[in-house]
Scaffold this motif. Structure first.
Motif, short mmCIF file in Angstrom:
data_model
loop_
_atom_site.label_atom_id
_atom_site.label_comp_id
_atom_site.label_asym_id
_atom_site.label_seq_id
_atom_site.Cartn_x
_atom_site.Cartn_y
_atom_site.Cartn_z
N GLU A 91 -4.55 -6.04 -7.14
CA GLU A 91 -4.31 -5.77 -5.73
C GLU A 91 -4.96 -4.48 -5.26
N ARG A 129 -9.17 -9.54 0.15
CA ARG A 129 -8.70 -8.17 -0.05
C ARG A 129 -9.83 -7.16 0.17
N HIS A 157 0.90 -12.76 -6.57
CA HIS A 157 2.31 -12.41 -6.46
C HIS A 157 3.16 -13.43 -7.18
N ASN A 230 1.76 -5.81 -0.26
CA ASN A 230 0.38 -5.35 -0.10
C ASN A 230 -0.47 -6.52 0.30
#
Length: 706
Positions: A91, A129, A157, A230
């Motif tokens: 992440e 991302r 996740h 996030n």
């Protein structure tokens, strides 16, 4: 599938190292056109080993892009494949490294300064991302079967924190299987043929010393919390400046992301496509089809966003005309192109599914109207046996023969069912929802809703489904136990779908209190809940019956395949999915064999062998009897020069009323020599719905190194 051998450009390819600011070098493979002019770069950036695991797929698409005027680059992330360093956080560190790679590519003399990214699954997530970090050279991306909301259906996740099922339900097949597979895959060594006969083992051991099973943190965060926030790209579309083409399939668990992205990103830089596909690129020869010319379609995207207008793929021609599609620009296509499947009998695989394409210029679409169907009848106790869900199919289908759900009549018999007549042909497009008035008989539990198409002969085809973890019924950012015996109204969405219910068929809503092994049983869930139909309804997003005949795609084509062969074996093939019932014990066991098992022989002599078995068992009346066991082995072998690396992983999850109990073991060998052996055991509190006091007790963790 057409194999293309002639292209507008001659090409070359090379392997290279990309340096990062901290001195780490990432391993890359690049194909680019032979031209004196700088060209845009395309980047596929992921951990799945470019020298073997993705090499066959890479050979089909990267040379194709290069032949159409792009430098197409495949990069292994830090600590994976042949890249230096140790595995890092997906992440934060991986996207930050990716931004550096984007800037490095843009600065090369052969690059025009414009970069695009594409990726499937985790590769697509990472592209989103990186786009959220807004590196200036990144002008466009294509994300396929990827996720933008980890609480709803998150990949990373889900692996790391257990939020893989809709509505915050703690998953089993989604999270545990991929967590164990991830442990095996992260433990693979660099290849001495590329990093050197001396260095590879030292690099491998350094990686292994940092490995920690994802399963150890998997069930720790079953509510949406800051640990997993996030987040989704849809939460703030303004942070993504690159143009996004989002692609998904109705048989992929992450298709809702396409709808969220086209809804949240500015319409002048996003388009969405959802077809009938599984978790794969939509030009791969994997059921269900029909496949499309995905490379040609993405070429239109790259040409529009990365090349100056008038300098498209073929000299003097438009991108559309050079690739077999019409000449209109890709941004003149509807915001969302979706495939509405015709009704079909239940089956675990389909070569192709008939249907039609529809186009919507906005999402939510003015062509879609919510239609409510009221439930009728007396209150009913919903108390499903714990093995309800054995006919759910694979959580993430990839085209296997047993991936999709079979006839749902047995599952319906274990559920409370409500049926509705349809007034003529009804097209469903979007996310159905249910509103239920229920009295829970325990503080914790689950509600699973399935919508099925029931044919005149009684066959029940799963259309879509969704689940709610009762403690997070008020939203993923809060959790509260249910006071047993009290009545509340709850509402939750089901997965999006495009499906046409024909006249004479009925829509069936099936409600259950268990869905093993997709959802981990909650303590006390055997008590079930009472549903009051008078306050309950099913809402379907009904679309106007108008297809768009102008939506067309070219036939799929690839560049010349790599030539990887499957090794012959005398062993009897194991069933992909086998259900075993122990009648004396009242136990059901599901055995699953991933479709990519077997041995593949690469042109350079590498033999890549994988074998895996997932086993899920539960007793009909015992939620605490649930057990998931996973074994995975990998062998990388090359006769000359001699190399024989082996990885073995075993992982198990059980539970009691207080904790999930996880154990993992990793053994790595160089030939017959054990170079790494470690076991991990941990008890993780079941925190969801515990109330203001939070978890009961502290995690008790033991790690044994050998």
């Amino acid at each position: 599938m057409h194999t293309r051998t002639a292209f507008p450009y001659e090409t070359t390819h090379e392997d290279l190292w990309i340096p990062l600011a901290d001195g780490t070098r990432l391993y890359a493979r690049m194909w680019r056109p032979l031209t004196g002019e700088p060209v845009p770069a395309l980047l596929e950036y992921l951990p799945d080993r470019l020298s073997d695991a993705t090499a066959p797929r890479d050979a089909q698409r990267h040379p194709w892009y290069a032949g159409h005027g792009y430098a197409s680059v495949r990069v292994d992330v830090r600590g994976h494949g042949n890249s230096e360093g140790v595995p890092a956080d997906a992440e934060t560190t991986e996207p930050a490294d990716g931004v550096e790679v984007v800037h490095w590519l843009a600065a090369q003399p052969w690059c025009s300064g414009r970069v695009g990214m594409f990726g499937l699954s985790r590769g697509g997530v990472t592209a989103l991302r990186i786009a959220a970090l807004a590196p200036e050279p990144l002008g466009a991306l294509v994300t396929v079967c990827s996720d933008d909301d980890r609480f709803d259906h998150g990949i990373e996740h889900g692996i790391e924190h257990g939020i893989d099922g809709a509505g915050g339900a703690v998953p089993t097949t989604g999270a545990h299987a991929r967590a164990a597979a991830a442990l095996a895959h992260v433990a693979r060594p660099p290849d001495p043929a590329y990093v050197g006969q001396v260095m590879w083992r030292d690099m491998w051991v350094k990686r292994l010393e940092t490995v920690d099973p994802f399963i150890r943190t998997w069930p720790s965060h079953p509510a949406q919390d800051p640990y997993g926030s996030n987040g989704g790209a849809h939460e703030d579309g303004s942070v993504i400046r690159a143009a996004v083409l989002a692609v998904g399939g109705w048989h992929d668990p992450y298709r809702d992301s396409v709808l969220r992205l086209v809804q949240s990103l500015p319409p002048d830089r996003v388009r969405g496509v959802i077809g009938p596909w599984s978790h794969a690129y939509p030009d791969q020869d994997r059921p269900p089809g029909p496949a499309i010319g995905f490379l040609q379609e993405t070429l239109r995207w790259w040409d529009h966003w990365l090349k100056p207008h008038g300098t498209r793929t073929s000299a003097g021609t438009d991108a559309g005309s050079s690739t077999g599609t019409d000449s209109r620009t890709v941004m003149s296509e509807p915001l969302l192109r979706a495939y509405v499947m015709d009704a079909h009998p239940p089956a675990t695989t389909y070569a192709s599914l008939p249907g039609r394409w529809v186009g919507d210029g906005a999402w939510p679409s003015p062509s879609v109207t919510p239609v409510a169907y009221a439930l009728r009848g007396a209150p009913v106790l919903v108390r499903s046996p714990q093995h309800t869900g054995v006919d759910a199919g694979r959580f993430r289908p990839t085209g296997g023969d047993a991936d999709l759900p079979p006839d749902q009549r047995e599952e319906d018999a274990r559920s409370a069912c409500f049926e509705f007549e349809v007034p003529g042909e009804t097209w469903i497009l979007g996310r159905p929802s249910v509103r239920l008035r229920m009295t829970s008989h325990s503080a914790r539990g689950q509600v699973i809703a399935r919508v099925c198409d029931v044919a005149p002969d009684g066959a029940s085809t799963l259309v879509t489904r969704g689940a709610l973890n009762v403690p997070v019924r008020d939203g993923g950012d809060q959790a509260a136990s249910w006071r047993p015996g009290t009545t509340e109204d709850v509402r939750f969405d089901l997965d999006a779908i495009g499906y046409a219910v024909p006249p004479g068929h009925r829509i069936r809503l099936s409600l259950s209190s268990a869905y093993w092994p997709w959802m981990w049983p909650e303590p006390g869930s055997e008590a079930g809940f009472t549903l009051d139909p008078s306050g309950s309804s099913l809402e379907l997003p009904v679309r106007a019956r108008q297809s768009d005949p102008t939506i067309t795609f070219a036939e799929p084509e690839h560049s010349v395949p790599l030539g990887v062969a499957s090794a012959a074996t005398l062993d009897e093939p194991r069933p992909e999915r086998l259900v075993v019932r122990d009648m004396a014990k009242g136990e059901w066991r599901l055995e699953v064999v991933p479709r990519h098992c077997g041995t593949r022989v690469h042109p350079d002599g590498l033999e890549h062998t994988e074998d895996a078995l997932e086993t899920y068992s539960v007793q009909e009346a015992g939620p605490l009897s649930a057990r998931a066991h996973f074994s995975w082995s990998i062998r990388l072998h090359r006769p000359e020069p001699a190399w024989d690396a082996r990885i073995e992983v075993r992982s198990e999850v059980t539970c009691d009323t207080r904790d999930f109990i996880t154990s993992s073991e990793l053994v790595c060998k160089d030939g017959d020599e054990v170079v790494f052996h470690r076991t991990w055991e941990r008890r993780i509190p079941r925190t969801t719905g515990q109330g203001p006091g939070g978890a009961i007790g502290d995690p008790a963790e033991r790690s044994a190194d050998r």
